[in-house]
Design a protein around this motif. Structure first.
Motif, mmCIF file in Angstrom:
data_model
loop_
_atom_site.group_PDB
_atom_site.id
_atom_site.type_symbol
_atom_site.label_atom_id
_atom_site.label_comp_id
_atom_site.label_asym_id
_atom_site.label_seq_id
_atom_site.Cartn_x
_atom_site.Cartn_y
_atom_site.Cartn_z
ATOM 1 N N PHE A 14 0.817 -1.211 0.000
ATOM 2 C CA PHE A 14 0.000 0.000 0.000
ATOM 3 C C PHE A 14 0.857 1.270 0.000
ATOM 4 C CE2 PHE A 14 -2.953 -3.274 1.476
ATOM 5 C CZ PHE A 14 -3.996 -3.040 0.583
ATOM 6 N N SER A 15 2.146 1.129 -0.356
ATOM 7 C CA SER A 15 3.037 2.292 -0.468
ATOM 8 C C SER A 15 3.484 2.440 -1.919
ATOM 9 C CB SER A 15 4.284 2.095 0.399
ATOM 10 O OG SER A 15 3.931 1.781 1.718
ATOM 11 N N ARG A 16 4.102 3.572 -2.221
ATOM 12 C CA ARG A 16 4.681 3.765 -3.554
ATOM 13 C C ARG A 16 5.891 2.848 -3.699
ATOM 14 N NH1 ARG A 16 2.748 8.473 -6.127
ATOM 15 N NH2 ARG A 16 3.930 7.686 -7.904
ATOM 16 N N ALA A 17 6.156 2.423 -4.929
ATOM 17 C CA ALA A 17 7.314 1.563 -5.208
ATOM 18 C C ALA A 17 8.177 2.300 -6.233
ATOM 19 C CB ALA A 17 6.844 0.216 -5.745
ATOM 20 N N THR A 18 9.003 3.221 -5.719
ATOM 21 C CA THR A 18 9.697 4.175 -6.597
ATOM 22 C C THR A 18 10.520 3.511 -7.702
ATOM 23 O OG1 THR A 18 10.004 5.228 -4.463
ATOM 24 C CG2 THR A 18 10.807 6.423 -6.366
ATOM 25 N N ASP A 19 11.335 2.498 -7.336
ATOM 26 C CA ASP A 19 12.196 1.859 -8.344
ATOM 27 C C ASP A 19 11.378 1.153 -9.414
ATOM 28 O OD1 ASP A 19 14.289 2.796 -6.997
ATOM 29 O OD2 ASP A 19 14.935 0.870 -6.114
ATOM 30 N N LEU A 20 10.415 0.354 -8.969
ATOM 31 C CA LEU A 20 9.582 -0.378 -9.920
ATOM 32 C C LEU A 20 8.827 0.594 -10.828
ATOM 33 C CD1 LEU A 20 8.280 -2.992 -10.951
ATOM 34 C CD2 LEU A 20 6.698 -2.906 -9.010
ATOM 35 N N GLU A 21 8.296 1.655 -10.236
ATOM 36 C CA GLU A 21 7.558 2.631 -11.034
ATOM 37 C C GLU A 21 8.470 3.272 -12.088
ATOM 38 O OE1 GLU A 21 5.195 5.452 -8.750
ATOM 39 O OE2 GLU A 21 4.664 3.854 -7.338
ATOM 40 N N ALA A 22 9.713 3.595 -11.684
ATOM 41 C CA ALA A 22 10.653 4.219 -12.631
ATOM 42 C C ALA A 22 10.954 3.269 -13.794
ATOM 43 C CB ALA A 22 11.938 4.617 -11.898
ATOM 44 N N GLN A 23 11.136 1.994 -13.476
ATOM 45 C CA GLN A 23 11.423 1.010 -14.535
ATOM 46 C C GLN A 23 10.255 0.865 -15.501
ATOM 47 O OE1 GLN A 23 13.122 -2.791 -13.297
ATOM 48 N NE2 GLN A 23 13.782 -1.818 -11.407
ATOM 49 N N LEU A 24 9.044 0.820 -14.947
ATOM 50 C CA LEU A 24 7.860 0.665 -15.809
ATOM 51 C C LEU A 24 7.668 1.913 -16.671
ATOM 52 C CD1 LEU A 24 5.456 -1.029 -13.232
ATOM 53 C CD2 LEU A 24 6.527 -2.115 -15.213
ATOM 54 N N GLU A 25 7.954 3.057 -16.069
ATOM 55 C CA GLU A 25 7.834 4.323 -16.804
ATOM 56 C C GLU A 25 8.833 4.350 -17.965
ATOM 57 O OE1 GLU A 25 7.333 7.497 -14.065
ATOM 58 O OE2 GLU A 25 5.992 8.378 -15.567
ATOM 59 N N ALA A 26 10.079 3.915 -17.673
ATOM 60 C CA ALA A 26 11.117 3.900 -18.708
ATOM 61 C C ALA A 26 10.713 2.983 -19.869
ATOM 62 C CB ALA A 26 12.445 3.452 -18.109
#
Ligand code: G1P
Length: 303
Positions: A71-83
């Motif tokens: 239930f928290s943000r997942a900064t690394d995973l989000e950055a990878q998916l965004e890339a």
């Protein structure tokens, strides 16, 4: 009389050891097991939010940091998916963090459902609140919690959800005795028994894992001795509120039950967990088209 205090908080006990699902639950909390592609706990939080409850208090035990992570943000995973430009997966990853305000309270020892609820006393304060058990999933189309909140507004006190089961299943649940009200789906609770012997069950209506509790439950639970299984039972605390003579003990405002005839899915044991997974897959537009014909063929082969 309308009881205006609105319900805004949901208490969700998640500390269970999940022994029926070992070894899957050795390092993963039971409520994190996926039903299709979402952990069970996410369905529960979504249900709370769709009934207007945006404050969710999880009562946790040991080794449950993955629930907080979910239930928290997942900064690394989000950055990878965004890339990678994978917007769809990015939305799926962000959704649980944006759903509700989720906080955690630790239950230091597994002393029962009543004790787990009591652990939320400081977070909840002097307001009515929902208790939602992660083993029970309620179909999003059936809106049980909203109906229970309406019942709280009309009758005050606490509200439990009841479902009719075959008599041989009653001893696995809390069981209710009740009398009718002028609404077909609401009853006044006169007695509650946690996991009765079948011969002593007052009815074959069982408590399912959705409650609206009056804050009076906290004082009652503090005084409630260990019951069935040596644990402090929420059912016993609610019984005290249900049978209290309101003229002499003006606490809690009694207990009413909403008779639920909708779709409930159990994820608390392997058989029901498997059935729930299949039912959810068959109801998913993105999966059913391939999955349902496959399932038919598979079953034909088993004959
Ligand atoms: C708990 C409650 C029981 C209720 C059940 C619903 O039991 O104590 O009254 O009927 O949840 O799922 P548990 O399943 O935790 O043993």
């Amino acid at each position: 009389m309308a009881h205006s205090a609105t319900v805004t908080k949901a208490v969700v006990p998640v500390a269970g050891l999940g022994t029926r699902f070992l070894p899957a639950t050795k390092a993963t909390p039971k409520v994190m097991l996926p039903v299709v592609d979402k952990p069970a706990i996410q369905y529960v939080v979504e249900e709370a939010v769709s009934a207007g409850l945006r404050d969710v208090v999880l009562i946790t035990g040991d080794n449950q940091s993955s629930i907080a992570d979910h239930f928290s943000r997942a900064t690394d995973l989000e950055a990878q998916l965004e890339a990678r430009g994978n917007q769809r997966a990015l939305a799926d990853v962000r959704a649980p963090a944006e759903l509700a305000s989720v906080s955690m309270v630790r239950q230091d020892a597994p002393r029962g459902l009543g004790h787990a609820v009591l652990c939320a006393a400081d977070q909840v304060g002097d307001e009515p609140f929902a208790v939602m058990l992660g083993d029970d999933l309620i179909d999003a189309r059936d809106d049980l919690l909203t109906r229970m909140i309406q019942a709280r507004q009309r009758y005050g006190g606490s509200i439990i959800a009841l479902m009719e089961v075959p008599p041989d299943q009653v001893s696995a649940y809390g069981c209710a005795a009740f009398k009718p009200t002028d609404e077909a789906d609401v009853v006044a609770i006169t007695d509650l028994v946690e996991k009765p012997d079948p011969s002593e069950a007052p009815s074959n209506w069982i408590i399912i894992g959705r409650y609206i509790c009056d804050p009076a439950i906290f004082d009652v639970l503090r005084e409630t001795p260990a019951g069935r299984g040596g644990e402090i039972q929420l059912t016993d605390g609610l019984r005290t509120l249900a049978v209290a003579d309101r003229d002499t003990v003006p606490v809690g405002g009694g207990v009413h039950g909403v008779l639920f005839r909708g779709r409930r899915y159990d994820t608390g044991n392997k058989q029901d967990f498997l059935r729930t997974t299949v039912e959810f897959a068959c109801a998913r537009p993105d999966l059913a088209e391939d999955f349902v014909p496959w399932l038919r063929e598979f079953l034909d082969k088993l004959r």
